[in-house]
Design a protein around this motif. Structure first.
Motif, PDB file in Angstrom:
ATOM      1  N   SER A 163       0.806  -1.224   0.000  1.00  0.00           N
ATOM      2  CA  SER A 163       0.000   0.000   0.000  1.00  0.00           C
ATOM      3  C   SER A 163       0.837   1.270   0.000  1.00  0.00           C
ATOM      4  N   SER A 164       1.967   1.262   0.719  1.00  0.00           N
ATOM      5  CA  SER A 164       2.799   2.472   0.773  1.00  0.00           C
ATOM      6  C   SER A 164       3.515   2.712  -0.545  1.00  0.00           C
ATOM      7  N   LEU A 165       3.997   1.639  -1.177  1.00  0.00           N
ATOM      8  CA  LEU A 165       4.637   1.783  -2.488  1.00  0.00           C
ATOM      9  C   LEU A 165       3.607   2.204  -3.528  1.00  0.00           C
ATOM     10  N   SER A 166       2.419   1.647  -3.452  1.00  0.00           N
ATOM     11  CA  SER A 166       1.356   1.998  -4.386  1.00  0.00           C
ATOM     12  C   SER A 166       1.070   3.495  -4.359  1.00  0.00           C
ATOM     13  N   LEU A 167       1.175   4.084  -3.191  1.00  0.00           N
ATOM     14  CA  LEU A 167       0.872   5.503  -3.021  1.00  0.00           C
ATOM     15  C   LEU A 167       1.829   6.400  -3.796  1.00  0.00           C
ATOM     16  N   GLN A 192      -6.631   0.392  -4.527  1.00  0.00           N
ATOM     17  CA  GLN A 192      -7.187   0.288  -3.172  1.00  0.00           C
ATOM     18  C   GLN A 192      -8.596  -0.301  -3.217  1.00  0.00           C
ATOM     19  N   GLU A 193      -9.413   0.247  -4.086  1.00  0.00           N
ATOM     20  CA  GLU A 193     -10.803  -0.213  -4.177  1.00  0.00           C
ATOM     21  C   GLU A 193     -10.882  -1.639  -4.702  1.00  0.00           C
ATOM     22  N   ALA A 222      -1.432   5.920   3.229  1.00  0.00           N
ATOM     23  CA  ALA A 222      -1.720   4.634   2.598  1.00  0.00           C
ATOM     24  C   ALA A 222      -3.157   4.203   2.885  1.00  0.00           C
ATOM     25  N   LEU A 223      -3.813   3.681   1.852  1.00  0.00           N
ATOM     26  CA  LEU A 223      -5.189   3.166   1.955  1.00  0.00           C
ATOM     27  C   LEU A 223      -6.200   4.246   2.368  1.00  0.00           C
ATOM     28  N   TYR A 224      -5.868   5.511   2.131  1.00  0.00           N
ATOM     29  CA  TYR A 224      -6.754   6.591   2.586  1.00  0.00           C
ATOM     30  C   TYR A 224      -8.150   6.496   1.980  1.00  0.00           C
ATOM     31  N   ARG A 225      -8.246   5.967   0.764  1.00  0.00           N
ATOM     32  CA  ARG A 225      -9.556   5.902   0.096  1.00  0.00           C
ATOM     33  C   ARG A 225     -10.466   4.848   0.720  1.00  0.00           C
ATOM     34  N   VAL A 226      -9.883   3.780   1.270  1.00  0.00           N
ATOM     35  CA  VAL A 226     -10.701   2.645   1.723  1.00  0.00           C
ATOM     36  C   VAL A 226     -10.499   2.329   3.200  1.00  0.00           C
ATOM     37  N   ILE A 227      -9.874   3.234   3.938  1.00  0.00           N
ATOM     38  CA  ILE A 227      -9.523   2.916   5.323  1.00  0.00           C
ATOM     39  C   ILE A 227     -10.747   2.539   6.150  1.00  0.00           C
ATOM     40  N   ASP A 228     -11.891   3.148   5.878  1.00  0.00           N
ATOM     41  CA  ASP A 228     -13.093   2.812   6.644  1.00  0.00           C
ATOM     42  C   ASP A 228     -13.593   1.405   6.345  1.00  0.00           C
ATOM     43  N   LYS A 229     -13.184   0.838   5.223  1.00  0.00           N
ATOM     44  CA  LYS A 229     -13.621  -0.509   4.865  1.00  0.00           C
ATOM     45  C   LYS A 229     -12.693  -1.589   5.395  1.00  0.00           C
TER      46      LYS A 229
END
Length: 429
Positions: A163-167, A192-193, A222-229
């Motif tokens: 996730s961090s590299l993806s960012l 992420q999604e 990292a994962l900011y878009r889906v962190i709630d999921k």
């Protein structure tokens, strides 16, 4: 008499409930093998002062409580060995991310992405954790976890998304055309999604709503878009600065250290070759923390035995930072502190320390530095797994709570959702 009898019954019932609660807490929260701990752990005199405060941020070190030391790491109590199942994710979430990072920096698409090297950066915990689980058992010295091939045997499930590299894949994307154009189009948000979509199709994710899954999200974004999921999972993060209290907490998550970007000091303790009092090299303006850094620069840059330099990530700057740190008595870790911003406070405090006290600090740091070295066999990765293993009893309690709690809508989190990371939970019917 009837009133006294009713009061007596209520008192007895209250006492019984308290005894039951005490028994449950004693069962789930006590060390797995207290007798082993008392017999095999090092004596207090043999431990350094810092050793007793580690690891990172939660409770006492499992290396102390469970008889762990670098010498007896293989004696981890049998009941505490964690069984971990490593998901075989689609390559787009693992080596595919490495390939896109490479292509975005001008390289050609790889014939075999599995042969690509993970690029160095300060949020490499995801790579080291993944590599640890893919190594043969004979190479996993002192690990408190074992990898299982049967998911039904697993205590926890590891999700190896980079996730961090993806960012940071698209930091410097060149224009690309031709037949390879489709391969190089990359979106961190889409990945992420797509990861969440994939997880939500998995039987073992649905079984416990992701609570027994471990996900690395070390970069603060990292994962900011889906962190709630994915917030039910055990998150391995650098800090909680950008996470709400219903998304992360020390109840279930683990703070992990940055990866070294400079060479580790391997010399002996001493101050003879450390002519600088205080050293810092890094970005002077860095997000909100830049405000504090800039003030510290102004306070310290004219001190004769202090070196503070603005520097960004580059091979040359890393060499300069290594040299500066290795020849300084102290290194600055900028934070928001009222005392640190008082003119003369930091340097006066440091200059007041005796040589013997500085060397004592060095000796203590030398004993615990392996906790911050991902490359050591019994270093950071093993310590992270020990911390994760300590979360398991509480994770099981939260899973059991999920089975008997009723949701409702609340405008603000209540106590129970802070502990279970679900917004709006009724704790009784």
């Amino acid at each position: 008499m009837a009133r006294k009898s009713s009061l007596l019954k209520q008192t007895l019932a209250t006492i019984l409930v308290l005894l039951v609660v005490y028994a449950l807490l004693n069962t789930f929260l006590s060390p797995a093998n207290s007798s082993s701990s008392s017999s095999s752990s090092s004596s207090p005199k043999s431990m350094s002062k810092l050793e007793t405060t580690f690891p990172f941020t939660y409770a006492n070190s499992a290396s102390v409580e469970n008889g762990f030391s670098r010498e007896n790491a293989n004696n981890f109590p049998g009941k505490s060995v964690l069984k971990v199942y490593l998901y075989e994710l689609p390559k787009r979430f693992t080596h595919g991310v490495i390939e896109h990072h490479s292509i975005a920096r001008g390289r050609q698409p790889a014939d075999d992405v599995a042969l690509l090297q993970y690029p160095g950066h300060q949020h490499m915990a995801e790579w080291y954790m993944y590599k640890d689980l893919t190594r043969p058992d004979s190479e996993r010295v002192g690990s408190p976890v074992i990898r299982v091939s049967d998911p039904d045997e697993a205590d926890l499930f590891y999700v190896p998304f980079f996730s961090s590299l993806s960012l940071i894949v698209n930091t410097a994307r060149p224009a690309v055309s031709g037949p390879d154009q489709g391969r190089v189009m990359y979106s961190d948000e889409e990945n992420q999604e797509a990861l969440v979509d994939w997880l939500e199709e998995q039987e073992y994710w649905k079984r416990k709503n992701g609570r027994d899954h471990v996900i690395v999200a070390q970069d603060p974004n990292a994962l900011y878009r889906v962190i709630d999921k994915v917030k039910n999972s055990v998150l391995l993060v650098s800090d909680f600065g950008r996470l709400r209290s219903d998304q992360a907490s020390l109840i279930k998550d683990v703070i992990v250290p940055y990866s070294h970007r400079i060479n580790t000091y391997t010399g002996d303790v001493g101050v003879e070759n450390r002519k600088t009092l205080l050293f810092f090299m890094g970005a002077r303006y860095r997000k909100e923390g830049g405000k504090i850094r800039d003030l510290l620069f102004q306070l310290l840059e004219n001190e004769e035995d202090v070196i503070v330099r603005h520097g960004t990530q580059s091979r040359e700057n890393r060499r300069a930072a290594s040299q500066g740190m290795h020849t300084s008595k102290f290194c600055l870790n900028p934070a928001d502190s009222a005392s640190a911003l008082k003119p003369g406070f930091v340097v006066s405090m440091l200059r007041g320390l005796t040589t013997e006290r500085i060397m004592e600090y060095q000796r203590e740091l030398k004993e615990v530095k392996h906790y911050f070295q991902y490359g050591e066999l019994n270093g950071t990765v093993n310590e992270i797994w020990r911390q994760v293993s300590q979360k398991l009893p509480l994770i099981k309690l939260m899973i059991n709570r999920d089975k008997r709690l009723v949701k409702r809508e609340l405008t603000e989190p209540d106590c129970s959702c802070l502990c279970t990371n679900q917004t709006g939970i009724l704790t009784s019917l």
